[in-house]
Structures are given as structure tokens and as C-alpha cells.
Design an enzyme around this catalytic site. Sequence first.
Site, PDB file in Angstrom:
ATOM      1  CG  ASP A  51      47.414  49.840  -8.755  1.00  0.00           C
ATOM      2  OD1 ASP A  51      46.582  50.731  -9.009  1.00  0.00           O
ATOM      3  OD2 ASP A  51      47.176  48.624  -8.884  1.00  0.00           O
ATOM      4  CE1 TYR A 109      51.025  48.308 -16.172  1.00  0.00           C
ATOM      5  CE2 TYR A 109      49.474  47.698 -17.887  1.00  0.00           C
ATOM      6  CZ  TYR A 109      49.864  48.553 -16.882  1.00  0.00           C
ATOM      7  OH  TYR A 109      49.110  49.647 -16.578  1.00  0.00           O
TER       8      TYR A 109
END
Length: 242
Positions: A51, A109
Site C-alpha cells: 500500500d 512483514y
Amino acid sequence: MRIKATIEYDGSAFCGWQAQEGLRTIEGELEAALQEITGQNIVVFGSGRTDAGVSAKNQVAHFDFDKELPPTKIAYAMNMYLPPEIRVKKTERVCNDFHARYDVKSKTYCYKMYASSIESPLRDATHLQVWPNLDFDAMIECTKHFVGTHDFKAFCQENPQLSTTVRIITQCEMTKIDDEITITGSGFLHNMVRIICGTILKVGQRKLDKDSIPDIIASRDRARAGQTLPAKGLTLDHVDYE
């Protein structure tokens, strides 16, 4: 020949990975660099879309390349045309059926935060500032509830086009020393990692009980989970393949 590229980028200056007309994106910059080198419109396929504002340490992409240039040298050529926020760390030739997205085994992540009542000039661009006196022991304890195969509907942005919200998390850990949450899974829903981290933070703020996570997962109710944390603290650490 098919080329696999390993890429590092600071996502704060970009509108995410996916190329969008009129917007500055990671994919758009990579394809523009390849066009400078080859004079061709080469399509870059990433392991997934990060994103806007999300960074990557070892993002993976592939593209097809037919110019007379050794595979390992393509990275150097691309870096000549890329902005300083993006660097191709490595390029290598792979088999022609390799796909950066569909062959992914897992992604990891990391979400970074720091507990302080005063902003840190050195960390504020890449970490989320949180208030001191968090219950880190409860945060560490609650991470175990996310591991496994679960329906993560409560931890994603609503998307009626999704066929399933079931995902597999193989690792979810928090390191107290550097206030970093690490999550590994076979795939993730939109904003899933940032919402999981927001829920863990809510436990640390004593607004949620550490043992309430299984009930929240079972509820499939987005309103019961934590907030979507800002993108700046999130980094795609690495992508694993078979």
C-alpha cells in the site's frame, strides 16, 4: 529470459506498488527504468501490492528481458534510472515458468513502533510513536492467538469480491527490545497486518484482554479488532519461494 529482481524501497514517497496513471508508484518507476534501458514496454510482476507508504526490504518481482546484458548486470543498469528511494539489490535469471506472485510460499512483514512521550527525529519516519507504559508482556503473549489457519474477516478492509477471508499465519511474534512485530503468512488480506498490529497495540494499551483474540477472530466483526495502524511503520521484510 525471465529475470527475478530483489528490490528495496522507501515507500513513504510513493502511492503504493501498483502502477497508476499520473501517480508515482514503485511498479511505475521500475517499468520506466526498464524502458530507458531497452526502449520497450516491459511489464513488471511483483510478489504482491504494498500500500501507499509501506516500504520493502526484499520485495520480489519478475519480468522478461531480451537484450544483450548479463542477468546480474541488469540491476546496475536499472539503478542508473531509478529514484534514490528505490534500489534493485539483485537480478538473476530464473526458469521461464517462475512467477513472482503465484509461486510465493510465504511473506514476512515487520511493523516497528517506539514507546516515547517525545517524538524521535531518527525513528519517526519509519516507526509509529506510541505512548509509554504499554503492557509489552501482554502484547507478546497475545501474538500466539494469531498463528494458525483462521478466518481473518475481522482483520481486513471490507471487500465483497473476496471468495474467502481464510488465511494461514505461521509466525506472529513481538520483540520487546526493539518494539517490532513480525508476521509471516502464506498470504494476507488488505490491511490485515496493520489491523493485527493495531489489535496487539490495543492489548498493550489495556483496552483489550490478551485472551480475547480468539473471540474476536471467531466474531468476524471488524469493529471488535484494533485500528489500522499507519503505513509508515510497516515493511515487507522478505518473500520466500519453494
